[in-house]
Design a protein around this motif. Structure first.
Motif, PDB file in Angstrom:
ATOM      1  N   ARG A 138      -3.150 -10.419  10.929  1.00  0.00           N
ATOM      2  CA  ARG A 138      -3.226  -9.106  10.285  1.00  0.00           C
ATOM      3  C   ARG A 138      -3.872  -9.224   8.901  1.00  0.00           C
ATOM      4  NH1 ARG A 138       1.845  -9.148  12.708  1.00  0.00           N
ATOM      5  NH2 ARG A 138       2.929  -9.497  10.733  1.00  0.00           N
ATOM      6  N   ARG A 139      -3.541 -10.284   8.176  1.00  0.00           N
ATOM      7  CA  ARG A 139      -4.108 -10.509   6.839  1.00  0.00           C
ATOM      8  C   ARG A 139      -5.626 -10.615   6.907  1.00  0.00           C
ATOM      9  NH1 ARG A 139      -1.997 -15.697   5.316  1.00  0.00           N
ATOM     10  NH2 ARG A 139      -0.042 -14.570   5.494  1.00  0.00           N
ATOM     11  N   VAL A 140      -6.135 -11.363   7.872  1.00  0.00           N
ATOM     12  CA  VAL A 140      -7.574 -11.546   8.003  1.00  0.00           C
ATOM     13  C   VAL A 140      -8.256 -10.222   8.350  1.00  0.00           C
ATOM     14  CG1 VAL A 140      -9.376 -12.676   9.374  1.00  0.00           C
ATOM     15  CG2 VAL A 140      -7.443 -14.004   8.505  1.00  0.00           C
ATOM     16  N   LEU A 141      -7.663  -9.439   9.242  1.00  0.00           N
ATOM     17  CA  LEU A 141      -8.252  -8.142   9.588  1.00  0.00           C
ATOM     18  C   LEU A 141      -8.294  -7.208   8.376  1.00  0.00           C
ATOM     19  CD1 LEU A 141      -6.748  -7.548  13.138  1.00  0.00           C
ATOM     20  CD2 LEU A 141      -9.046  -8.351  12.541  1.00  0.00           C
ATOM     21  N   HIS A 142      -7.229  -7.201   7.572  1.00  0.00           N
ATOM     22  CA  HIS A 142      -7.233  -6.386   6.354  1.00  0.00           C
ATOM     23  C   HIS A 142      -8.319  -6.869   5.397  1.00  0.00           C
ATOM     24  CE1 HIS A 142      -3.881  -3.649   6.893  1.00  0.00           C
ATOM     25  NE2 HIS A 142      -3.123  -4.644   7.324  1.00  0.00           N
ATOM     26  N   ALA A 143      -8.467  -8.180   5.276  1.00  0.00           N
ATOM     27  CA  ALA A 143      -9.491  -8.724   4.381  1.00  0.00           C
ATOM     28  C   ALA A 143     -10.891  -8.341   4.844  1.00  0.00           C
ATOM     29  CB  ALA A 143      -9.353 -10.243   4.301  1.00  0.00           C
ATOM     30  N   LEU A 144     -11.132  -8.368   6.146  1.00  0.00           N
ATOM     31  CA  LEU A 144     -12.433  -7.943   6.666  1.00  0.00           C
ATOM     32  C   LEU A 144     -12.682  -6.466   6.382  1.00  0.00           C
ATOM     33  CD1 LEU A 144     -12.473  -9.901  10.046  1.00  0.00           C
ATOM     34  CD2 LEU A 144     -13.901 -10.355   8.019  1.00  0.00           C
ATOM     35  N   ASP A 145     -11.633  -5.658   6.479  1.00  0.00           N
ATOM     36  CA  ASP A 145     -11.760  -4.240   6.143  1.00  0.00           C
ATOM     37  C   ASP A 145     -12.100  -4.050   4.668  1.00  0.00           C
ATOM     38  OD1 ASP A 145     -11.182  -3.574   8.770  1.00  0.00           O
ATOM     39  OD2 ASP A 145      -9.081  -3.062   8.360  1.00  0.00           O
ATOM     40  N   VAL A 146     -11.450  -4.820   3.794  1.00  0.00           N
ATOM     41  CA  VAL A 146     -11.741  -4.752   2.360  1.00  0.00           C
ATOM     42  C   VAL A 146     -13.213  -5.067   2.119  1.00  0.00           C
ATOM     43  CG1 VAL A 146     -11.336  -5.926   0.145  1.00  0.00           C
ATOM     44  CG2 VAL A 146      -9.392  -5.232   1.563  1.00  0.00           C
ATOM     45  N   LEU A 147     -13.713  -6.103   2.771  1.00  0.00           N
ATOM     46  CA  LEU A 147     -15.118  -6.475   2.613  1.00  0.00           C
ATOM     47  C   LEU A 147     -16.046  -5.371   3.117  1.00  0.00           C
ATOM     48  CD1 LEU A 147     -14.902 -10.215   3.653  1.00  0.00           C
ATOM     49  CD2 LEU A 147     -15.571  -9.342   1.392  1.00  0.00           C
ATOM     50  N   ALA A 148     -15.722  -4.797   4.248  1.00  0.00           N
ATOM     51  CA  ALA A 148     -16.570  -3.755   4.842  1.00  0.00           C
ATOM     52  C   ALA A 148     -16.590  -2.490   3.991  1.00  0.00           C
ATOM     53  CB  ALA A 148     -16.096  -3.433   6.257  1.00  0.00           C
ATOM     54  N   GLN A 149     -15.462  -2.181   3.373  1.00  0.00           N
ATOM     55  CA  GLN A 149     -15.343  -0.937   2.609  1.00  0.00           C
ATOM     56  C   GLN A 149     -15.698  -1.116   1.137  1.00  0.00           C
ATOM     57  OE1 GLN A 149     -11.274   0.062   3.367  1.00  0.00           O
ATOM     58  NE2 GLN A 149     -11.613   0.373   5.549  1.00  0.00           N
ATOM     59  N   GLY A 150     -15.812  -2.375   0.703  1.00  0.00           N
ATOM     60  CA  GLY A 150     -16.066  -2.629  -0.710  1.00  0.00           C
ATOM     61  C   GLY A 150     -14.892  -2.260  -1.586  1.00  0.00           C
ATOM     62  N   ALA A 151     -13.702  -2.169  -0.976  1.00  0.00           N
ATOM     63  CA  ALA A 151     -12.491  -1.770  -1.698  1.00  0.00           C
ATOM     64  C   ALA A 151     -11.932  -2.947  -2.493  1.00  0.00           C
ATOM     65  CB  ALA A 151     -11.454  -1.262  -0.697  1.00  0.00           C
ATOM     66  N   GLY A 152     -10.907  -2.653  -3.288  1.00  0.00           N
ATOM     67  CA  GLY A 152     -10.249  -3.683  -4.081  1.00  0.00           C
ATOM     68  C   GLY A 152      -9.295  -4.517  -3.242  1.00  0.00           C
ATOM     69  N   THR A 153      -8.463  -5.256  -3.905  1.00  0.00           N
ATOM     70  CA  THR A 153      -7.476  -6.125  -3.272  1.00  0.00           C
ATOM     71  C   THR A 153      -6.401  -5.290  -2.575  1.00  0.00           C
ATOM     72  OG1 THR A 153      -7.833  -7.744  -5.011  1.00  0.00           O
ATOM     73  CG2 THR A 153      -5.819  -7.977  -3.725  1.00  0.00           C
ATOM     74  N   VAL A 154      -5.941  -5.775  -1.400  1.00  0.00           N
ATOM     75  CA  VAL A 154      -4.888  -5.096  -0.653  1.00  0.00           C
ATOM     76  C   VAL A 154      -3.597  -5.904  -0.761  1.00  0.00           C
ATOM     77  CG1 VAL A 154      -4.146  -4.332   1.628  1.00  0.00           C
ATOM     78  CG2 VAL A 154      -6.516  -4.029   0.938  1.00  0.00           C
ATOM     79  N   GLU A 155      -2.517  -5.220  -1.103  1.00  0.00           N
ATOM     80  CA  GLU A 155      -1.198  -5.832  -1.146  1.00  0.00           C
ATOM     81  C   GLU A 155      -0.552  -5.710   0.231  1.00  0.00           C
ATOM     82  OE1 GLU A 155       3.164  -5.264  -3.295  1.00  0.00           O
ATOM     83  OE2 GLU A 155       1.511  -3.908  -3.819  1.00  0.00           O
ATOM     84  N   LEU A 156      -0.074  -6.842   0.752  1.00  0.00           N
ATOM     85  CA  LEU A 156       0.523  -6.877   2.077  1.00  0.00           C
ATOM     86  C   LEU A 156       1.933  -7.444   2.040  1.00  0.00           C
ATOM     87  CD1 LEU A 156      -2.547  -8.483   3.919  1.00  0.00           C
ATOM     88  CD2 LEU A 156      -1.974  -6.044   3.812  1.00  0.00           C
ATOM     89  N   GLU A 157       2.703  -7.074   3.039  1.00  0.00           N
ATOM     90  CA  GLU A 157       4.008  -7.683   3.303  1.00  0.00           C
ATOM     91  C   GLU A 157       4.035  -8.053   4.767  1.00  0.00           C
ATOM     92  OE1 GLU A 157       6.969  -4.841   2.099  1.00  0.00           O
ATOM     93  OE2 GLU A 157       6.343  -4.936  -0.002  1.00  0.00           O
ATOM     94  N   ASN A 158       4.100  -9.346   5.039  1.00  0.00           N
ATOM     95  CA  ASN A 158       4.031  -9.867   6.405  1.00  0.00           C
ATOM     96  C   ASN A 158       2.789  -9.356   7.148  1.00  0.00           C
ATOM     97  OD1 ASN A 158       6.387 -11.537   6.480  1.00  0.00           O
ATOM     98  ND2 ASN A 158       7.582  -9.654   6.445  1.00  0.00           N
ATOM     99  N   GLY A 159       1.686  -9.279   6.416  1.00  0.00           N
ATOM    100  CA  GLY A 159       0.415  -8.887   7.031  1.00  0.00           C
ATOM    101  C   GLY A 159       0.210  -7.393   7.168  1.00  0.00           C
ATOM    102  N   ASN A 160       1.162  -6.587   6.743  1.00  0.00           N
ATOM    103  CA  ASN A 160       1.054  -5.128   6.807  1.00  0.00           C
ATOM    104  C   ASN A 160       0.912  -4.554   5.403  1.00  0.00           C
ATOM    105  OD1 ASN A 160       1.600  -4.933   9.709  1.00  0.00           O
ATOM    106  ND2 ASN A 160       3.641  -5.647   9.137  1.00  0.00           N
ATOM    107  N   ARG A 161       0.160  -3.459   5.286  1.00  0.00           N
ATOM    108  CA  ARG A 161      -0.002  -2.827   3.968  1.00  0.00           C
ATOM    109  C   ARG A 161       1.365  -2.538   3.358  1.00  0.00           C
ATOM    110  NH1 ARG A 161      -4.555  -0.689   1.776  1.00  0.00           N
ATOM    111  NH2 ARG A 161      -6.435  -0.935   3.011  1.00  0.00           N
ATOM    112  N   ALA A 162       1.501  -2.864   2.071  1.00  0.00           N
ATOM    113  CA  ALA A 162       2.780  -2.675   1.399  1.00  0.00           C
ATOM    114  C   ALA A 162       3.016  -1.223   1.032  1.00  0.00           C
ATOM    115  CB  ALA A 162       2.848  -3.546   0.144  1.00  0.00           C
ATOM    116  N   ALA A 163       1.964  -0.484   0.804  1.00  0.00           N
ATOM    117  CA  ALA A 163       2.152   0.921   0.418  1.00  0.00           C
ATOM    118  C   ALA A 163       1.049   1.777   1.001  1.00  0.00           C
ATOM    119  CB  ALA A 163       2.128   1.045  -1.104  1.00  0.00           C
TER     120      ALA A 163
END
Length: 163
Positions: A138-163
């Motif tokens: 899940r962490r890797v998929l979120h990181a790929l999304d961040v790269l694709a969207q040009g967004a900032g850092t994502v905070e996760l808890e157990n691989g899921n968005r924290a907020a």
């Protein structure tokens, strides 16, 4: 509070592990994965931060990349921070940095750390679930999304968005 009291206080605090990894891709967007010899499954180049030496997460990602795959590349921006916890170990804070896009020459120059790794491969996003389990996947998929969207850092808890 005396120095001894402070040392006792610090020794009694809960422990948290910290790890850092780099997310490398090729020109086609495939993710570089490594196969450890000490556990089942696949991973990213990375590992435990050596906090006793004062190593920072960014320094740890750089050191682990050099040790594990022989590439001397400074990590790019921080993509995700993931608080994970599981049975039988203290919580882990996992930092995932952008390793960048590797060209053909860099891919050919990869040299595995034989003490820890069996192999490496490039895996397309749609196949990652077959290689990366649980919060890491899940962490890797979120990181790929961040790269694709040009967004900032994502905070996760157990691989899921924290907020």
């Amino acid at each position: 509070m005396t120095i001894q009291d402070f040392a006792t206080y610090i020794a009694g605090l809960p422990r948290v592990l910290a790890g850092a990894a780099a997310l490398f891709r090729d020109a086609d967007g495939r993710v570089l994965l490594v196969e450890p010899n000490y556990r089942e499954g696949w991973a990213l180049p990375g590992g435990t931060i050596e906090s006793d030496d004062g190593e920072t997460p960014r320094q740890g990602a750089h050191r682990e990349t050099l040790e594990e795959i022989g590439l001397d590349r400074e990590p790019g921006r921080l993509l995700t921070v993931d608080w994970t916890h599981g049975a039988g170990r203290p919580p882990l804070v996992a930092y995932l940095y952008d390793g960048g896009v590797l060209d053909e020459d860099e891919l050919k120059s990869i040299r595995l750390q034989e003490e820890e790794l069996l192999s490496w491969r490039l895996v397309p996003r749609e196949d990652l679930a077959g290689y990366l389990q649980g919060s890491l996947g899940r962490r890797v998929l979120h990181a790929l999304d961040v790269l694709a969207q040009g967004a900032g850092t994502v905070e996760l808890e157990n691989g899921n968005r924290a907020a």
